[in-house]
Design a protein around this motif. Structure first.
Motif, PDB file in Angstrom:
ATOM      1  N   ARG A 267      28.436  28.058 -20.097  1.00 38.66           N
ATOM      2  CA  ARG A 267      27.495  27.870 -18.997  1.00 38.66           C
ATOM      3  C   ARG A 267      28.231  27.386 -17.749  1.00 38.66           C
ATOM      4  O   ARG A 267      29.184  26.619 -17.855  1.00 38.66           O
TER       5      ARG A 267
ATOM      6  N   ALA B 224      29.365  25.053 -14.972  1.00 40.64           N
ATOM      7  CA  ALA B 224      29.433  23.582 -14.921  1.00 40.64           C
ATOM      8  C   ALA B 224      29.074  22.965 -16.270  1.00 40.64           C
ATOM      9  O   ALA B 224      28.407  21.933 -16.346  1.00 40.64           O
ATOM     10  N   SER B 225      29.519  23.582 -17.354  1.00 41.68           N
ATOM     11  CA  SER B 225      29.231  23.077 -18.703  1.00 41.68           C
ATOM     12  C   SER B 225      29.714  21.640 -18.882  1.00 41.68           C
ATOM     13  O   SER B 225      30.839  21.294 -18.527  1.00 41.68           O
ATOM     14  N   LYS B 226      28.840  20.803 -19.453  1.00 39.84           N
ATOM     15  CA  LYS B 226      29.199  19.408 -19.712  1.00 39.84           C
ATOM     16  C   LYS B 226      30.171  19.275 -20.881  1.00 39.84           C
ATOM     17  O   LYS B 226      30.780  18.222 -21.069  1.00 39.84           O
ATOM     18  N   ASN B 227      30.298  20.346 -21.671  1.00 36.72           N
ATOM     19  CA  ASN B 227      31.140  20.290 -22.866  1.00 36.72           C
ATOM     20  C   ASN B 227      32.458  21.045 -22.704  1.00 36.72           C
ATOM     21  O   ASN B 227      33.139  21.312 -23.694  1.00 36.72           O
TER      22      ASN B 227
ATOM     23  N   ARG C 261      35.805  20.356 -24.527  1.00 36.04           N
ATOM     24  CA  ARG C 261      36.088  20.770 -25.900  1.00 36.04           C
ATOM     25  C   ARG C 261      37.085  21.920 -25.956  1.00 36.04           C
ATOM     26  O   ARG C 261      37.607  22.238 -27.023  1.00 36.04           O
TER      27      ARG C 261
ATOM     28  N   THR D  56      31.761  26.310 -26.394  1.00 33.45           N
ATOM     29  CA  THR D  56      31.971  24.862 -26.460  1.00 33.45           C
ATOM     30  C   THR D  56      31.150  24.230 -27.580  1.00 33.45           C
ATOM     31  O   THR D  56      31.086  23.010 -27.690  1.00 33.45           O
TER      32      THR D  56
ATOM     33  N   GLU E 206      32.549  31.565 -16.771  1.00 32.15           N
ATOM     34  CA  GLU E 206      31.325  30.804 -16.536  1.00 32.15           C
ATOM     35  C   GLU E 206      30.192  31.775 -16.233  1.00 32.15           C
ATOM     36  O   GLU E 206      30.187  32.441 -15.204  1.00 32.15           O
TER      37      GLU E 206
END
Length: 322
Positions: free
Chosen positions: A32, A34-37, A40, A9, A52
């Motif tokens: 990662r 629960a990636s915040k990105n 993208r 991401t 993940e």
């Protein structure tokens, strides 16, 4: 082919995922949990498989990816921003996690591992930086990249020797005999998705709005490469069969004083707003000159830079509807 991309991401990782899928490959994008990105990535695409997993677990990727893979593009690296570039603990953990990614690639049967190194590995130089230029990194970020590269090359050499020492088809590590390690020392990249605090993004946000930008001295030599050209260079290295260390940057004609780049951006933005020099402190590495030599890259591949700086800035301006 099946290809793994870590840091999927990121500024470089996300468009690389798009490019590889566009070439017809299946991509296993490691992100990662629960990636915040994650936005993208277009997670609905058929050839995209999101994994993940934290990088510290990357040596166990063969438990999540059940198909053999051809190549492994490793862009995952925490703490690349200024606030963590001098944090030894953060950067050395990156090096350790990257070694686990290297092992994960071996277990998946990958034939190529491409690592995103950095110009920060060179440290402060006044002359052209070639792949055999002595390395004197200033930041912990640069030191960790050097440490990983050294350990990775040692590991690959050891695996090859183990493969040579095997007899018959029963040796599980036989495929390591053909494992290629590419260490791409990436210089200064700009383009869509860049960090909002980068010089290019700061100029393209401030000037069109008629604002004022406070800059450092900007007297050092610099070299910018547009993101699309970077992706083409990395793909070319992978497909060329080359291995070893390669500078990845703009061609020699793109190296110029940083102030010249600022002037070009100011003009492309219609000469709106204003700016002044000498008002901000140097970055974590100090007043580094970027004078890359990319002859080795150009000799090993058919890659040539296609997008000069002004054209790249015009593309960004169009995307931003400035």
């Amino acid at each position: 082919m099946n290809i793994v991309v870590t840091g999927a991401t990121s500024f470089i990782g996300a468009p690389m995922v798009d490019k590889l899928i566009g070439m017809g490959h299946d991509v296993y994008a490691v992100v990662r949990p629960a990636s915040k990105n994650i936005a993208r990535l277009d997670t609905g695409r058929e050839r995209l498989h999101v994994i993940e997993m934290n990088l510290e677990e990357a040596d166990r990727l063969d438990g999540a990816i059940l198909m053999p893979c051809e190549a492994f593009f490793h862009f995952g690296w925490d703490g690349a921003g200024s606030e963590n570039r001098m944090n030894r603990d953060v950067q050395q953990k990156n090096a350790a996690d990257s070694l686990k990614a290297l092992e994960g690639a071996r277990k998946l049967g990958c034939r190529t591992f491409l690592f995103s190194g950095s110009q920060a590995e060179y440290g402060i130089h006044r002359e052209a930086m070639m792949e055999d230029t002595p390395l004197n990194p200033v930041s912990e970020y640069g030191k960790a990249k050097v440490d990983f590269g050294r350990q990775a090359m040692e590991a690959v050499s050891r695996w090859r020797q183990e493969g040579h020492d095997c007899h018959g088809d029963s040796c599980a590590d036989r495929a390591s005999d053909h494992f290629r390690y590419i260490h791409a020392r990436i210089f200064s990249i700009y383009g869509p998705g860049d960090h909002p605090w980068s010089l290019v993004e700061s100029c393209l946000k401030t000037f069109p709005a008629g604002g004022y930008l406070s800059l450092g001295e900007c007297t050092q030599m610099w070299n910018f490469l547009y993101l699309d050209d970077l992706l083409e260079a990395l793909i070319a290295l992978w497909l060329s069969g080359a291995e070893g260390i390669f500078n990845v940057a703009g061609e020699s004609g793109e190296t110029r004083p940083l102030r010249e780049y600022v002037r070009l951006m100011y003009e492309e933005c219609g000469c709106h707003g204003s700016y002044s020099y000498g008002m901000r402190p140097q970055n974590a590495e100090g007043p580094a000159n970027l004078i890359p030599d990319v002859k080795k890259l150009m000799e090993a591949t058919d890659w040539r830079q296609e997008i000069p700086f002004q054209e790249g800035i015009r593309r960004l301006i169009q995307r931003k509807n400035i």
